[in-house]
Enzyme design. Structure first.
Site, PDB file in Angstrom:
ATOM      1  N   HIS A 293      -1.676   3.564  -5.789  1.00 43.75           N
ATOM      2  CA  HIS A 293      -2.359   2.393  -5.227  1.00 43.75           C
ATOM      3  C   HIS A 293      -2.664   1.362  -6.317  1.00 43.75           C
ATOM      4  CE1 HIS A 293      -5.137  -0.002  -2.801  1.00 43.75           C
ATOM      5  NE2 HIS A 293      -4.790   0.720  -1.755  1.00 43.75           N
TER       6      HIS A 293
ATOM      7  N   LYS B 148      -2.808  -1.639   7.082  1.00 42.67           N
ATOM      8  CA  LYS B 148      -4.234  -1.344   7.169  1.00 42.67           C
ATOM      9  C   LYS B 148      -4.934  -2.279   8.141  1.00 42.67           C
ATOM     10  CE  LYS B 148      -8.373  -0.888   4.304  1.00 42.67           C
ATOM     11  NZ  LYS B 148      -8.921  -0.994   2.924  1.00 42.67           N
TER      12      LYS B 148
ATOM     13  N   ARG C 232      -1.107  -2.305  -6.859  1.00 44.34           N
ATOM     14  CA  ARG C 232      -1.669  -3.484  -6.195  1.00 44.34           C
ATOM     15  C   ARG C 232      -2.709  -4.171  -7.085  1.00 44.34           C
ATOM     16  NH1 ARG C 232      -1.213  -4.262  -0.949  1.00 44.34           N
ATOM     17  NH2 ARG C 232      -3.415  -4.722  -0.572  1.00 44.34           N
TER      18      ARG C 232
ATOM     19  N   TYR D  31      -5.214 -20.833   9.802  1.00 47.09           N
ATOM     20  CA  TYR D  31      -4.603 -21.926   9.047  1.00 47.09           C
ATOM     21  C   TYR D  31      -3.621 -21.400   8.006  1.00 47.09           C
ATOM     22  CZ  TYR D  31      -4.065 -25.737   5.715  1.00 47.09           C
ATOM     23  OH  TYR D  31      -3.545 -26.672   4.874  1.00 47.09           O
TER      24      TYR D  31
ATOM     25  N   HIS E 222      -4.334  -8.923   2.370  1.00 42.44           N
ATOM     26  CA  HIS E 222      -5.776  -8.759   2.541  1.00 42.44           C
ATOM     27  C   HIS E 222      -6.240  -9.533   3.759  1.00 42.44           C
ATOM     28  CE1 HIS E 222      -6.593  -7.609  -1.929  1.00 42.44           C
ATOM     29  NE2 HIS E 222      -6.206  -6.583  -1.191  1.00 42.44           N
TER      30      HIS E 222
ATOM     31  N   ARG F 193       0.859  -1.186   0.000  1.00 43.58           N
ATOM     32  CA  ARG F 193       0.000   0.000   0.000  1.00 43.58           C
ATOM     33  C   ARG F 193       0.900   1.243   0.000  1.00 43.58           C
ATOM     34  NH1 ARG F 193      -2.704  -3.777   3.195  1.00 43.58           N
ATOM     35  NH2 ARG F 193      -4.827  -4.214   2.470  1.00 43.58           N
TER      36      ARG F 193
END
Length: 404
Positions: free
Chosen positions: A331, A268, A334, A368, A358, A241
């Site tokens: 941005h 974030k 990404r 996991y 994310h 980011r």
């Protein structure tokens, strides 16, 4: 009984004295000339006195109305002095639990919990824009109608996204007020669907491989500040980011392990993010370090090495290279990586999502996958950098391999 004319003729004496009106009401005349209304009564056999106000601020008629009101409480078995004190305490409590006060407390709580400075800044902005309408209102008394009227101010200016976000912020404040026993309901919940839904805006990004190659060549030829060029060269390889990239510090880079550790306070999701570095990324970082800039930042500001470059630096540079704001943003790197990596069909979607940092909404799945796909991500980082180099050189272009 007193008359207005009699009151005007009252003169102070060496000692305070009383002038009765009737039914317990009297004027206390003080040596300094002040005239104070008092009412005396008996409650459970005990004589009590209650101050009503100062003459002439409170007229004779108003004083008699206050006396009669006190006597009504007595008839109901209520001590008027205690009742007034309780009402005053309620008013003071209400003043301490206005929307503004509770919002400030909520924002302070978010700061302690580690929310990003940018997030806290937005919260304070929403608090300030709601303040003129509901800031001084006791939070428990604010109705959905009042809140809607405050939010409609955004819609009148066609700031639909701001209206939606302001409703979400106010909802969090009201939920906090309910949780801390200072409100009974959340009017923001009632307003779901009452505001115009904003059109979703995506960060502009170049998604066609040939155009990506054109962008990479433009970056290599960028004639502005060299640190800005390095930031632009790194951005497509690491696709962090913009805030994570521009505020990067040297102690986050592990050259031996070939990883970039972004600390939780700058991500974030408020979780540390580890990104594997390709050979190309490492070479760029080594060349950047060779510049010998002072300070901790990879990309120090031009005005001071104690600060990072500002948030608009990369976007301005992209504009200078001839790409409009509807074509590409900082941005957008990404989105470019996400789209082309997925279209390649070579990598597991979870590996791509982990590289993009994310959030996984399923907590079990997140636990996991926290350590899963690392080896794949290392291979993917190198493949991606190799692919970017081929695009920059005008060579191979991948085509979607869905289902591979």
């Amino acid at each position: 009984m007193l008359t207005a004319v009699q009151i005007k003729t009252l003169k102070p004496r060496e000692k305070a004295y009383k002038v009765a009106d009737g039914a317990g009401l009297y004027l206390l005349v003080n040596p300094n000339g002040s005239l104070l209304w008092r009412v005396k009564f008996r409650f459970h056999g005990i004589e009590k006195k209650m101050a009503l106000g100062r003459y002439p601020d409170m007229s004779l008629r108003e004083a008699r109305e206050k006396r009669d009101e006190a006597r009504e409480y007595l008839e109901q078995g209520v001590d008027p002095v205690a009742h007034r004190k309780q009402e005053r305490l309620k008013a003071e409590a209400a003043a301490r639990t206005t929307f503004r006060v509770v919002a400030d407390e909520f924002i302070a709580k978010m700061e302690i919990e580690g929310k990003a400075p940018a997030t806290l800044k937005k919260m304070r902005w929403f608090r300030d824009v709601l303040d003129p309408k509901i800031g001084n209102r006791p939070i428990k008394d604010i109705t959905a109608h009042e809140l809607l009227r405050a939010l409609k101010r955004f819609e009148q200016k066609e700031h639909y996204e701001s209206a939606t976000r302001a409703r979400a912020f106010s909802g969090r404040v009201f939920r906090y007020a309910v949780a801390t026993l200072r409100a009974q309901h959340n009017p923001a919940d009632i307003l779901r669907g009452a505001l115009v839904s904003p059109k979703v805006k995506h960060h502009a990004a170049i998604l066609k491989p040939e155009k990506v190659g054109e962008l990479l060549r433009a970056i290599d030829g960028y004639g502005g500040r060299i640190e800005t060029r390095f930031a632009l060269q790194l951005a497509p390889h690491v696709y962090l980011r913009p805030g994570e990239l521009r505020k990067a510090k040297w102690d986050e880079i592990d050259f031996e392990a070939a990883i970039w550790r972004v600390p939780a306070e700058r991500t974030k999701m408020r979780k540390p993010h580890v990104f594997p570095l390709s050979k190309q990324s490492l070479n760029l970082l080594q060349d950047l370090r060779a510049l010998g800039n002072r300070g901790d930042y990879l990309f120090p500001a031009n005005s001071s090495w104690l600060k990072p470059i500002c948030e608009n630096t990369l976007n301005i540079a992209i504009r200078r290279m001839g790409f409009t704001s509807s074509e590409m943003t900082s941005h957008g790197f990404r989105s470019t990586a996400s789209t082309l990596l997925n279209e390649s069909g070579l990598w597991h979607p979870d590996a791509i999502e982990r590289s993009l940092a994310h959030r996984e909404r399923d907590s079990v799945r997140a636990a996991y996958h926290r350590g899963a796909h690392w080896d794949e991500r290392v291979r993917m980082a190198q493949w991606w950098s190799n692919y970017l180099c081929r695009l920059r050189d005008g060579a191979e272009v991948i085509h979607p391999m869905f289902g591979t």
